[in-house]
Design an enzyme around this catalytic site. Structure first.
Site, PDB file in Angstrom:
ATOM      1  N   TYR A   1       0.855  -1.178   0.000  1.00 40.53           N
ATOM      2  CA  TYR A   1       0.000   0.000   0.000  1.00 40.53           C
ATOM      3  C   TYR A   1       0.890   1.226   0.000  1.00 40.53           C
ATOM      4  O   TYR A   1       1.897   1.273   0.696  1.00 40.53           O
ATOM      5  CB  TYR A   1      -0.860   0.048   1.260  1.00 40.53           C
TER       6      TYR A   1
ATOM      7  N   HIS B   1      -6.963   1.066  -2.087  1.00 39.02           N
ATOM      8  CA  HIS B   1      -6.659  -0.365  -2.217  1.00 39.02           C
ATOM      9  C   HIS B   1      -5.197  -0.541  -2.601  1.00 39.02           C
ATOM     10  O   HIS B   1      -4.583   0.333  -3.199  1.00 39.02           O
ATOM     11  CB  HIS B   1      -7.543  -0.992  -3.298  1.00 39.02           C
TER      12      HIS B   1
ATOM     13  N   LYS C   1      -4.805  -5.123  -9.512  1.00 40.02           N
ATOM     14  CA  LYS C   1      -3.504  -5.051  -8.841  1.00 40.02           C
ATOM     15  C   LYS C   1      -2.447  -5.519  -9.831  1.00 40.02           C
ATOM     16  O   LYS C   1      -2.678  -6.403 -10.645  1.00 40.02           O
ATOM     17  CB  LYS C   1      -3.483  -5.961  -7.615  1.00 40.02           C
TER      18      LYS C   1
END
Lengths: 374, 119
Positions: A273, A281, A328
């Site tokens: 993060y 997120h 991601k």
């Protein structure tokens, strides 16, 4: 929950920035240095290190922070640890006493989404039937299906959940409610605990049995020993201990400023993060791939490190798909384990052996030539 | 850990299976206090080499569910799952409770045989 106003969102952001103002447990305590009696600028004269206390637990390979003030401090200053009975921040006691927590907000949002989806499916079916009927009758087709109209309809209908939630004060409840004992603790992985104790000097770990504080060398040894089954502190340490291999990766990313959490929910080892889980997120999912410099070390290893062998394409595609679904980027982090023949095993007595490891990253992104022209 | 209320009901099993003590404790802790299952009890399974947990999700639920604790570091084979289903005669599905060192428990549903996806 009704749509948040712009002012409401701004307030939330300001509140979050206030609560999570410090990125690390140690905060600089500055003093103004006056010159000719005029306070000129603040110089950080020292670091205020909180003395948080935790207990070493060998079976779960973690350090437990029992006191809730310490747990909150570690969570709010750097997002260390995870509540043992919660999704992230320890909120179990708040959930038992009925206060509003992140888990409840998520549950409510999921309930709303489910209602929206069933209503939308119903509207689609109704529109299809209408079109079929119009076609059969030879009449012109009705206007095309408008999802926005469905969304408005959902928003205007009262939520079915409201009727079932109990009112805040029940007449039948006795006036004195017994205080619930807080059975939740903050659980730190051994990597987080060692990082806090060694690099940040913010944690003191107690032995589980004697409750005496463990020195840094003792904590180092205990963290390695916990990975032997059964835990064996008297055995010689090895470079391919899972604690050490994962610590190399953890230390690497933490020292670069990332907030590092577990990636088990996304088939990865770590999640990175930029600022913390409450802000955005995670952008990156990391898989730690240990590489043995010397294969004989692997043959004599009592550990079963995962991801040492080359991956199959099916496995790599699976992980890639899971992470691209949640937007991601997948990073393969190769950690090279030094050869025990080249490096003296005495180096393992301290984290100085970290210098012998190397970390290389490979970013994996799916590329579709038909779609990605830029 | 020994002092925690989630440890005492399974204390005997923890000593018998020390390699899996961490996973069993974490799953029991989660089911007992966070998920708050009704009628939670431990069932020893020799085929699985561990204790599995049985209970109902809510007070009004009739269906008894099984959770098999395991750790992320383990590697389990299909033969192993076959043995587990053979020992749990009559049970159509179990949940696999995979634990991580940060106390996350991820549950996966495993069924005996092929399952048609819901409509």
């Amino acid at each position: 929950m009704a749509e948040q106003t712009k002012a409401g969102k701004k307030n939330d952001r300001a509140e979050r920035n206030r609560i999570y103002a410090h990125a690390l447990p140690a905060i600089p305590s500055s003093s103004t240095k006056p010159w000719l009696g005029i306070p000129l600028w603040r110089t950080p004269s020292s670091l205020e290190r909180p003395r948080v206390v935790g207990v070493f637990d060998s079976a779960t390979r973690s350090v437990w922070i029992i006191h809730s003030e310490h747990a909150n401090l570690l969570w709010r200053r750097g997002f260390f640890g995870k509540g043992s009975l919660s999704r992230s921040e320890p909120t179990w006691l708040a959930r038992q006493t009925g206060s509003r927590t992140a888990e409840e907000i998520t549950a409510k949002r999921r309930e709303e989404r489910k209602t929206f989806k069933t209503e939308r499916a119903r509207a689609i079916v109704a529109a299809q039937e209408e079109a079929e009927a119009a076609f059969a009758a030879g009449k012109p087709l009705p206007a095309p299906f408008a999802p926005e109209a469905v969304r408005q309809a959902i928003r205007s209908t009262p939520e079915p959940g409201d009727a079932s939630t109990p009112p805040p004060v029940l007449a039948a409840e006795p006036p004195e409610i017994e205080p619930v004992e807080d059975l939740e603790y903050l659980q730190l992985t051994l990597q987080e605990a060692f990082f806090l104790a060694w690099s940040l000097d913010s944690l003191r770990v107690l032995d589980a049995v004697t409750h005496n504080p463990l020195s840094l060398p003792a904590l180092w040894r205990a963290s390695h020993a916990a990975h032997y089954m059964p835990p064996a502190p008297q055995l010689d340490l090895r470079f391919d201990n899972p604690f050490l291999v994962n610590y190399v990766a953890y230390h690497h990313y933490r020292s670069l400023g990332w907030v590092v959490k577990s990636g088990i929910k996304f088939c990865a080892d770590l999640l990175l993060y930029k600022r913390g889980p409450v802000f955005a997120h995670a952008e990156f999912a990391v898989i730690v791939c240990p590489v043995y410099e010397d294969d004989t070390d692997r043959a004599t290893s009592p550990f079963q490190l995962s991801n040492v062998d080359p991956f199959s394409w099916s496995w790599l595609s699976t992980v890639g798909r899971v992470n691209s679904q949640v937007q991601k980027t997948l990073i393969l982090t190769y950690v090279t384990i030094p050869s025990s023949r080249r490096v003296n095993l005495a180096a393992l007595d301290s984290p100085g052996c970290l210098a012998e490891f190397s970390v290389r990253e490979v970013v994996l992104r799916r590329w579709v030539p038909a779609r990605m022209r830029d | 850990m020994e002092a925690h209320p989630a440890y005492k009901p399974i204390a005997g099993y923890m000593k018998r299976y020390p390699m899996l003590a961490g996973s069993m404790f974490q799953v029991h802790n989660d089911l007992m206090l966070a998920q708050q299952w009704e009628g939670l009890e431990a069932v020893e399974l020799a085929a699985a080499g561990r204790v599995v947990f049985r209970g109902r999700r809510t007070k009004t639920d009739d269906k008894v569910q099984y959770v098999v604790p395991c750790s992320l570091a383990e590697s389990l084979s299909l033969a192993w799952f076959g043995a587990v289903f053979r020992e749990l005669d009559g049970v159509q599905e179990v949940h696999l409770g995979i634990t991580s060192e940060d106390s996350s428990v991820v549950y996966y549903k495993l069924s005996r045989g092929i399952v048609k996806p819901p409509l």
